[in-house]
Design a protein around this motif. Sequence first.
Motif, PDB file in Angstrom:
ATOM      1  N   PHE A 260       0.821  -1.226   0.000  1.00 51.00           N
ATOM      2  CA  PHE A 260       0.000   0.000   0.000  1.00 51.00           C
ATOM      3  C   PHE A 260       0.850   1.269   0.000  1.00 51.00           C
ATOM      4  CE2 PHE A 260      -2.308  -3.265   2.445  1.00 51.00           C
ATOM      5  CZ  PHE A 260      -3.311  -3.511   1.521  1.00 51.00           C
ATOM      6  N   LYS A 261       2.175   1.067   0.105  1.00 48.93           N
ATOM      7  CA  LYS A 261       3.054   2.228   0.248  1.00 48.93           C
ATOM      8  C   LYS A 261       2.974   3.169  -0.942  1.00 48.93           C
ATOM      9  CE  LYS A 261       6.815   0.262   2.953  1.00 48.93           C
ATOM     10  NZ  LYS A 261       8.119  -0.349   2.739  1.00 48.93           N
ATOM     11  N   PHE A 262       2.837   2.605  -2.133  1.00 45.41           N
ATOM     12  CA  PHE A 262       2.922   3.441  -3.329  1.00 45.41           C
ATOM     13  C   PHE A 262       1.554   3.873  -3.857  1.00 45.41           C
ATOM     14  CE2 PHE A 262       6.783   1.016  -2.970  1.00 45.41           C
ATOM     15  CZ  PHE A 262       7.724   2.028  -3.004  1.00 45.41           C
ATOM     16  N   GLY A 263       0.529   3.412  -3.182  1.00 44.18           N
ATOM     17  CA  GLY A 263      -0.817   3.879  -3.549  1.00 44.18           C
ATOM     18  C   GLY A 263      -0.952   5.296  -3.002  1.00 44.18           C
ATOM     19  N   GLN A 264      -2.001   5.987  -3.404  1.00 45.77           N
ATOM     20  CA  GLN A 264      -2.165   7.374  -2.931  1.00 45.77           C
ATOM     21  C   GLN A 264      -3.074   7.429  -1.703  1.00 45.77           C
ATOM     22  OE1 GLN A 264      -0.714  10.168  -4.154  1.00 45.77           O
ATOM     23  NE2 GLN A 264       0.463   8.995  -5.628  1.00 45.77           N
ATOM     24  N   THR A 265      -3.459   6.249  -1.178  1.00 48.22           N
ATOM     25  CA  THR A 265      -4.373   6.248  -0.031  1.00 48.22           C
ATOM     26  C   THR A 265      -3.656   6.763   1.215  1.00 48.22           C
ATOM     27  OG1 THR A 265      -5.264   4.271  -1.005  1.00 48.22           O
ATOM     28  CG2 THR A 265      -6.031   4.812   1.191  1.00 48.22           C
ATOM     29  N   ASN A 266      -4.395   7.566   1.952  1.00 46.77           N
ATOM     30  CA  ASN A 266      -3.827   8.142   3.172  1.00 46.77           C
ATOM     31  C   ASN A 266      -4.090   7.174   4.335  1.00 46.77           C
ATOM     32  OD1 ASN A 266      -3.204   9.685   5.348  1.00 46.77           O
ATOM     33  ND2 ASN A 266      -4.423  11.459   4.727  1.00 46.77           N
ATOM     34  N   ILE A 267      -3.037   6.508   4.809  1.00 47.77           N
ATOM     35  CA  ILE A 267      -3.212   5.578   5.939  1.00 47.77           C
ATOM     36  C   ILE A 267      -2.491   6.171   7.145  1.00 47.77           C
ATOM     37  CG2 ILE A 267      -2.752   3.244   6.813  1.00 47.77           C
ATOM     38  CD1 ILE A 267      -2.898   2.240   3.937  1.00 47.77           C
ATOM     39  N   THR A 268      -3.272   6.385   8.189  1.00 44.92           N
ATOM     40  CA  THR A 268      -2.718   6.968   9.416  1.00 44.92           C
ATOM     41  C   THR A 268      -2.780   5.917  10.509  1.00 44.92           C
ATOM     42  OG1 THR A 268      -3.573   9.094   8.717  1.00 44.92           O
ATOM     43  CG2 THR A 268      -2.921   8.933  11.015  1.00 44.92           C
ATOM     44  N   ALA A 269      -1.716   5.798  11.248  1.00 44.89           N
ATOM     45  CA  ALA A 269      -1.690   4.836  12.353  1.00 44.89           C
ATOM     46  C   ALA A 269      -1.176   5.540  13.606  1.00 44.89           C
ATOM     47  CB  ALA A 269      -0.793   3.664  11.988  1.00 44.89           C
ATOM     48  N   LEU A 270      -1.520   4.955  14.747  1.00 48.64           N
ATOM     49  CA  LEU A 270      -1.040   5.507  16.014  1.00 48.64           C
ATOM     50  C   LEU A 270      -0.063   4.508  16.624  1.00 48.64           C
ATOM     51  CD1 LEU A 270      -4.439   6.761  17.484  1.00 48.64           C
ATOM     52  CD2 LEU A 270      -2.844   7.994  16.042  1.00 48.64           C
ATOM     53  N   ARG A 271       0.961   5.023  17.241  1.00 49.54           N
ATOM     54  CA  ARG A 271       1.963   4.127  17.828  1.00 49.54           C
ATOM     55  C   ARG A 271       2.391   4.698  19.182  1.00 49.54           C
ATOM     56  NH1 ARG A 271       7.374   3.654  14.367  1.00 49.54           N
ATOM     57  NH2 ARG A 271       7.578   5.836  14.933  1.00 49.54           N
ATOM     58  N   MET A 272       2.469   3.781  20.164  1.00 53.59           N
ATOM     59  CA  MET A 272       2.899   4.254  21.480  1.00 53.59           C
ATOM     60  C   MET A 272       4.403   4.125  21.656  1.00 53.59           C
ATOM     61  SD  MET A 272       0.481   3.132  24.561  1.00 53.59           S
ATOM     62  CE  MET A 272       1.404   3.662  25.970  1.00 53.59           C
ATOM     63  N   LEU A 273       4.979   3.192  20.900  1.00 58.71           N
ATOM     64  CA  LEU A 273       6.405   2.935  21.103  1.00 58.71           C
ATOM     65  C   LEU A 273       7.228   3.802  20.161  1.00 58.71           C
ATOM     66  CD1 LEU A 273       6.249  -0.951  21.253  1.00 58.71           C
ATOM     67  CD2 LEU A 273       5.921   0.703  23.080  1.00 58.71           C
ATOM     68  N   ASP A 274       8.232   4.415  20.738  1.00 60.97           N
ATOM     69  CA  ASP A 274       9.098   5.255  19.918  1.00 60.97           C
ATOM     70  C   ASP A 274      10.392   4.474  19.653  1.00 60.97           C
ATOM     71  OD1 ASP A 274      10.709   7.115  18.822  1.00 60.97           O
ATOM     72  OD2 ASP A 274      10.757   8.462  20.559  1.00 60.97           O
ATOM     73  N   PRO A 275      10.579   3.979  18.426  1.00 58.36           N
ATOM     74  CA  PRO A 275      11.751   3.132  18.164  1.00 58.36           C
ATOM     75  C   PRO A 275      13.071   3.861  18.399  1.00 58.36           C
ATOM     76  CG  PRO A 275      10.275   3.203  16.262  1.00 58.36           C
ATOM     77  CD  PRO A 275       9.772   4.197  17.234  1.00 58.36           C
ATOM     78  N   SER A 276      13.021   5.183  18.399  1.00 55.00           N
ATOM     79  CA  SER A 276      14.282   5.915  18.606  1.00 55.00           C
ATOM     80  C   SER A 276      14.565   6.140  20.087  1.00 55.00           C
ATOM     81  CB  SER A 276      14.202   7.253  17.884  1.00 55.00           C
ATOM     82  OG  SER A 276      13.148   8.013  18.450  1.00 55.00           O
ATOM     83  N   SER A 277      13.651   5.704  20.980  1.00 59.66           N
ATOM     84  CA  SER A 277      13.862   5.932  22.411  1.00 59.66           C
ATOM     85  C   SER A 277      15.010   5.060  22.923  1.00 59.66           C
ATOM     86  CB  SER A 277      12.555   5.636  23.161  1.00 59.66           C
ATOM     87  OG  SER A 277      12.812   4.937  24.340  1.00 59.66           O
ATOM     88  N   ALA A 278      15.870   5.670  23.720  1.00 61.45           N
ATOM     89  CA  ALA A 278      17.059   4.955  24.223  1.00 61.45           C
ATOM     90  C   ALA A 278      16.632   3.803  25.126  1.00 61.45           C
ATOM     91  CB  ALA A 278      17.948   5.920  24.978  1.00 61.45           C
ATOM     92  N   ILE A 279      15.597   4.020  25.935  1.00 59.95           N
ATOM     93  CA  ILE A 279      15.139   2.969  26.847  1.00 59.95           C
ATOM     94  C   ILE A 279      14.676   1.761  26.045  1.00 59.95           C
ATOM     95  CG2 ILE A 279      13.424   2.375  28.614  1.00 59.95           C
ATOM     96  CD1 ILE A 279      13.530   5.234  29.563  1.00 59.95           C
ATOM     97  N   LEU A 280      13.928   2.043  25.010  1.00 62.91           N
ATOM     98  CA  LEU A 280      13.400   0.942  24.202  1.00 62.91           C
ATOM     99  C   LEU A 280      14.548   0.200  23.501  1.00 62.91           C
ATOM    100  CD1 LEU A 280      10.171   0.778  22.359  1.00 62.91           C
ATOM    101  CD2 LEU A 280      12.130   0.301  20.973  1.00 62.91           C
TER     102      LEU A 280
END
Length: 902
Positions: A260-280
């Motif tokens: 679906f990445k290259f389609g023009q559909t707008n897909i919004t998702a919510l995420r609680m985890l921040d992959p850039s967080s040092a703790i994580l």
Amino acid sequence: MMRYFAVTFIFYIIIVNCHRSGRTRKNVTIIGLFHPEELQEQTAFRIAVERVNLIILNDTTILPHVEEVSANDSFNISKRVCNILAEKGTNAVGIFGPRAETAIGIVKSISDYYEIPHIETRWETTTRKNKMAINLYPESKLLAQALMDTIRDMDWKSFTVVYEKDEGIVRLQELLKSHDGLAKGAGQTPFTIVQLGEDPDHRPLWKKIKTSGETHIVLDCSADKIVSILRQAKAVGMMGDYNSYVVTSLDAHTIDFEEFKFGQTNITALRMLDPSSAILQKAVQDWIFDEMNHNRTASVTSNNLKIQSALMYDAVHLFAEAWIKLGSLYTTPVPIDCYSKEGVQKSIIKISNGFRLLNFMKLMQSEGMSGKMAFDNSGLRNYFSIEILQLIDKGFKKLGSWDPKNGISYTRTTSEMAGEQLQNIKNKTFIITSRIGRPYLDFKKGEGLKGNDRFEGYSLDLIEEIAQELGFTYIFSLVPDGQYGSLDKKTGQWNGLIRELQERRADLAICDLTITYDRRSAVDFTMPFMTLGISILFSKPVKQPPEMFSFFKPLSFDVWVYMVTAYLGVSLLLYFLSRCSPFEWENPHPCNPDPKELELTFTLQNCLWFSIGSLMAQGSDLLPKAVSTRLVAGMWWFFTLIMISSYTANLAAFLTMERMDAPITGVDDLVNQNKIKYGLLRGGSTANFFRDSNVSIYQRMWSTMESSQPSVFVKSNDEGVERVQKGKRQYAYFMESTSLEYQMERKCDLEMVGGLLDSKGYGIAMPFDSPYRTAISGAVLKMQESGKLQQLKTKWWKLMHGGGQCDKRNEATPSNELGLANVGGVFLLLIYGCSIAFLVSLLEFLWNVRKVAVQERITPAEAFLLELKFVLLCHGTTKPLRKPREPSIRGSFMKLDIINKK
Ligand code: GLU
């Protein structure tokens, strides 16, 4: 971060030392209840326990007891929990899980009863409060608020919730409640709810949603089903440019959205985890390290870690941190027998500090893999941070974040967002719907033309400019019904261009399409590219040729009659006053001081001559002498001064003016008569203006138009114009000023009557929430600022297809020159006057001939020839006096008279 590492390091040293010093460690057990499929969560539980034993705890060792339980068998769950509690030496001090709604009730009861802290990591849908529970999953109202804020920020007026399980709709109830209020306030349909059935084929459901015209979807399903559900949506055409999805699962980021990445559909998702967080990242490293130590391959990464696993990991840490502070207060727990009365009593004494431990956990504000956390009195997590992600060609991209204190804060600048939109618009081929109507769009002359080359007009040039600016391509297509777009109030259906957009058969609609409130509720519009108002088209009055005797016009007939009367009256008055006044009687022979008789200068003839001389501003050689006559003469001169000045002032206007009779000057004149019919285009915004107007005059006009027979409505502007032209000033047509100007440039017999009834604009329409609106609006604005729009208008209005004709015609006839037609009457009057003078002179001549014939005693013919010969000689200014053969008294008088004159 540094603090975290320092603390970890210190604890690590202490534990290592304790081990070395051989101090005995107290063993306690925490129970983890998991569904057999929740493998990652189980691992997270175990690893977290290992980490806290190693790093956080110094005199206690926590033993993880993992129980795999089925979601629907609460009896079995209670039995197994009780068995663990009853086991000697187990020392159970906490229960973690389970996640299933159906399994949680019994566990809550046991933990409440024995005051064993119960740590949950699940989306709590009920408002049930348990004194011994703490939940690390975000509190459902706040999570709904995060969803709501995201949706509101995307400016969704309505949406459809597609949910999988019943609990999904319970989870989203807060979102639905708050959106309901908002949408109803704005008079919109708030939302539709649809449940995914048991049947794995969801295409019929997506088709239904598509038919309803809804493009905004809130998808609530487990993360592993998202892709297959979206795939089915794609199969029915619900994954186009104008479709937008918000995926509620907090694990959506763990899914591969490659297709679906290259389609023009707008897909919004919510995420609680921040992959850039040092703790994580640290926790994931520990996790991998731990798995490797146990000779297991770890598939976990900071990007595919599930929220439940992270929460479980955090839950164990939270428990361990609380245990360090309060664990010593725990007396060594002894087995609990859930089924004996004695056991119950004992347990109440044994785990009395469980409640304090739990309360301590509620007060703690720690930070884990799932970010910062804080809890309310009921043990619900009231602080967390959510990242808002958007799917782009490189995967999920963070748009911003949400937390309960600050709401949404965006990490992307407006220019970045605009840049992304521009990128999307490139390589796109827009389908443009339009209708034939000059000068906006018309068929080009020529054969074998294809595609866009078939057409020409303002709309085509406009979109060409925008396409060049934004770098897209386009295909023009004509709307099948040829209508602009109006709403059928009975069926609630739109027709024309608006329907084409609604049904996604076109991306843009361009023509003289007016932006109206109704249409704005069905489609989006760009900035207006032209402004206009409704006006009246009427045929110009046919010019009346100037009249021959228009110089009589400055004064009305009455005034002329009064003038003649005044002239005669004043002449008579002068005559009588002269006769009365002794000063007007003069000595006929001034050399004779003693005249026998006096002579009156102001005879009736002289009076008439004097008056007419003054009236014509020529004067005469006669002048009054008496005060009374001078007074009359003065007043007469004053009268003539005023009358002649007024006449002269008016004369120019009357000689140059071509008579224009204007039966209507605006709507007021139209409404107050029934001779001239008036109409408009059926189904356009002009018709809607009259139909929906609250102004009584327009309401009256609308009902008159509706009841007129034959119908005064037309199908196109061209038909309306033709009707005005052929209508012999008996039909007026309400038309938009822009189209009216276009017609007036070419048809010089037409004119605009009155001013504009309203003010509005034409805009480019596009489906609701089109992602291209900002870019196209920006391009229109740019064209407006650079004067390009004006240039286009001049091209199509004045230069192309015979424009500007009427201007030329006006230039060709300067209006201030007087032609023979204007002043011919004066010449005619002169000719008549001279002719009459000639006739009079002829009469005088004949009279003289008769006299000469009598005097000379010759025949009248001889006398006539004699006199005529003299006249025709044309020289000599003296004439011999004819002597009568028989002198008579009359003859001697004449002789004397001539001598005297000499
Ligand atoms: N521009 C109008 C519309 O968009 C059509 C012309 C009219 O109604 O006068 O409906």
